[in-house]
Design a protein around this motif. Structure first.
Motif, short mmCIF file in Angstrom:
data_model
loop_
_atom_site.label_atom_id
_atom_site.label_comp_id
_atom_site.label_asym_id
_atom_site.label_seq_id
_atom_site.Cartn_x
_atom_site.Cartn_y
_atom_site.Cartn_z
N ILE A 145 0.86 -1.18 0.00
CA ILE A 145 0.00 0.00 0.00
C ILE A 145 0.90 1.23 0.00
N ASN A 146 0.97 1.89 -1.14
CA ASN A 146 1.71 3.14 -1.26
C ASN A 146 0.84 4.27 -0.72
N THR A 147 1.43 5.17 0.08
CA THR A 147 0.67 6.21 0.76
C THR A 147 0.95 7.60 0.18
N ASP A 148 1.40 7.65 -1.08
CA ASP A 148 1.90 8.88 -1.67
C ASP A 148 0.90 9.53 -2.63
N SER A 149 -0.36 9.15 -2.58
CA SER A 149 -1.37 9.80 -3.42
C SER A 149 -1.89 11.05 -2.73
N GLU A 150 -2.55 11.91 -3.51
CA GLU A 150 -2.85 13.24 -3.00
C GLU A 150 -4.28 13.69 -3.27
N GLU A 151 -5.22 12.71 -3.34
CA GLU A 151 -6.62 13.06 -3.51
C GLU A 151 -7.48 12.02 -2.81
N GLU A 152 -8.07 12.40 -1.68
CA GLU A 152 -8.97 11.49 -0.98
C GLU A 152 -10.17 11.20 -1.88
N GLY A 153 -10.59 9.94 -1.87
CA GLY A 153 -11.69 9.53 -2.74
C GLY A 153 -11.23 8.99 -4.07
N GLU A 154 -9.93 9.05 -4.32
CA GLU A 154 -9.36 8.44 -5.51
C GLU A 154 -8.39 7.34 -5.08
N VAL A 155 -8.42 6.25 -5.78
CA VAL A 155 -7.54 5.12 -5.52
C VAL A 155 -6.73 4.90 -6.80
N TYR A 156 -5.43 4.83 -6.65
CA TYR A 156 -4.57 4.79 -7.83
C TYR A 156 -4.05 3.38 -8.07
N MET A 157 -4.13 2.98 -9.33
CA MET A 157 -3.70 1.66 -9.76
C MET A 157 -2.59 1.72 -10.81
N GLY A 158 -2.06 2.92 -11.05
CA GLY A 158 -1.00 3.09 -12.03
C GLY A 158 -0.48 4.51 -11.99
N CYS A 159 0.69 4.73 -12.57
CA CYS A 159 1.27 6.06 -12.58
C CYS A 159 2.15 6.24 -13.81
N ALA A 160 2.54 7.47 -14.04
CA ALA A 160 3.41 7.79 -15.17
C ALA A 160 4.86 7.43 -14.86
#
Length: 486
Positions: free
Chosen positions: A168-183
């Protein structure tokens, strides 16, 4: 007392308070890492520092949870050091803590970055370690070094150190969004050789200062249309250098390749009989920029002041430099078809520096596709070829390819809906999370990224929403409890 002392959840905010009290910009995280390690060892929590400097902490499952899949909570130790030019702050020595302010449900720092990116995520992982009343299976906490300045910790993470099956990566920055990929991304440096000449007679040397822009994260904020100080200053110089007979002595702007530049400066020599015209054009350009960008920017300042200098850059190199900077791509290159509203490919003209015999421009390319990244790489190679500059690529890191069948994604989505009565937005983020790099030594990892709402990271306007931190904490604890059996 700190402004954080009364906020809930108390354990998380207490750890963030500690993090803000210890300077930890990129490449200067050791004091914070050592503090965390000493705290853990005093509590009997096993720790390990790997060969590159990452800290790994482990905690056994709570009774009855021993058969669950092992979870790795992951955050990075470093923060982005950005400050306003009138702010006296040394990120390597001065703590952020005295700068903290709370206003309208947000926590920020006056005049500097806050470090909520990724300090809140780190605080949440440490709060889980510290608590005795949180249900979880076998747990590891991975705190990496130097994420913001090169992902050194993620690049250097070795196979065999971690046992968990879920990260579980904790580096996202928008509550209510769950990230499954990145650039993914790559750094590009264009170096233009220059020759110096004596200052022409009957010229005055002045400094042009373009300041006051918001800046921000070169991935998360690139779609906002905010101004890039380097590009805006180059626009002015290219448009008026020949008209006024300007001779360039120095050009500099930005401080990090992954932050949108907020400030840029040029030292120029202007013929004495054109000095008043230059001053008038500077005033006009300030008004033009504020008209153009009034919907997305703070009031922009473009000022002129006398200064000194003895040597100018040769005319040929000056002309090629200004043409390259003004014509070069910047910002959003393409939006994603697969993920509506998400940037696919972008470019940030991040840092310009001048040395005696060369001028260096540093760029950061981001893309969720290899072809998009390659396209922009070739744009910059072509720009360098046309301008007679050297082009060097470095620090390439892979994106994190989405896995629609991810079991942990399903757990997080269902847990979020159960807690808050709505489904989260499953997304890909246009930023460089470390997850893509973890896949090489740990190809089996099932990964997801979550976090609270953080606005304007990588800029002095960075702030974190207090209520969203509470919701993120609720989600994290519920997900830990819901992790399935092996």
């Amino acid at each position: 007392m700190s402004v954080l002392s009364t906020l809930e959840p108390r354990g998380l905010w207490s750890w963030f308070d500690t993090i803000c009290a210890i300077p930890h910009p990129s490449k200067h995280e050791i004091a914070l890492r050592d503090h965390i390690q000493q705290w853990a060892e005093q509590r009997g929590i096993p720790t390990r520092v790997d060969t590159v400097g990452n800290l790994i902490l482990t905690k056994p499952a709570t009774p009855g949870m021993e058969g669950r899949k092992g979870v790795i909570l992951q955050a990075h130790l470093d923060m982005v050091p950005q400050k306003n030019s009138d702010t006296g702050h040394d990120f390597t020595r001065d703590p952020i803590l005295p700068r903290l302010v709370e206003e309208d449900q947000w926590v920020a720092a006056t005049g500097t970055t806050l470090g909520a990116d990724n300090g809140i995520g780190m605080a949440s992982a440490l709060a889980v370690l510290a608590a005795d009343d949180i249900e979880h299976g076998p747990l590891e906490v991975l705190l990496t070094i130097d994420e913001e300045a090169g992902m050194t910790g993620a690049f250097g993470l070795e196979a065999g150190l971690l046992n968990g099956e879920v990260l579980i990566n904790t580096d996202s920055e928008e509550e209510g969004e769950v990230y499954m990929g990145c650039a993914g991304g790559v750094d590009v440096a264009l170096t233009l050789p220059v020759v110096r000449e004596p200052l022409p007679a009957q010229h005055q040397v002045v400094e042009l200062a373009l300041t006051g822009l918001k800046g921000g994260h070169s991935g998360c904020d690139v779609h906002t249309g905010r101004g890039n100080a380097n590009k805006l200053l180059a626009r002015f110089l290219f448009g008026h250098a020949d008209e006024l007979g300007l001779r360039l002595l120095e050009l500099k702007g930005g401080s990090l390749r992954n932050a949108i530049p907020r400030e840029a400066w040029a030292k120029v020599a202007v013929p004495a009989d054109k000095a008043d015209t230059l001053a008038s054009l500077v005033e006009q350009y300030q008004g033009l920029l504020n008209d153009e960008l009034c919907g997305v920017e703070n009031p922009i300042k473009f000022a002129l002041r006398p200064t000194e200098g003895t040597q100018v850059i040769d005319r040929d190199a000056q002309g090629r430099l200004l043409a390259m900077l003004h014509s070069g791509p910047n910002g959003v290159i393409r939006m994603s078809d697969a993920f509506p509203g998400v940037v696919e490919t972008s470019l940030n003209t991040g840092v310009i520096t001048t040395e005696e015999d060369k001028i260096l421009t540093q760029y950061l390319i981001r893309s969720t596709t290899d072809s998009g990244r390659s396209m922009v790489e070739n744009m910059l190679k072509a720009l360098a070829q046309l301008g007679g500059a050297q082009c060097e690529l470095s620090g390439a890191y892979p994106g994190w390819n989405p896995d629609p069948s991810s079991p942990i994604m399903k757990v997080v989505r269902e847990t979020y809906q159960s807690l808050f009565g709505t489904l989260p937005n499953i997304q890909v983020i246009h930023a460089g999370l470390e997850c893509g790099l973890f896949k090489e030594p740990y190809p089996h990892l099932d990964m997801v990224s979550i976090g609270p709402t953080i606005r304007f990271p990588h800029s002095p306007d960075e702030k974190v929403h207090i209520e969203s931190v509470g919701k993120y904490w609720q989600l994290l604890l519920a997900v830990l409890k819901a992790i399935p059996a092996k």
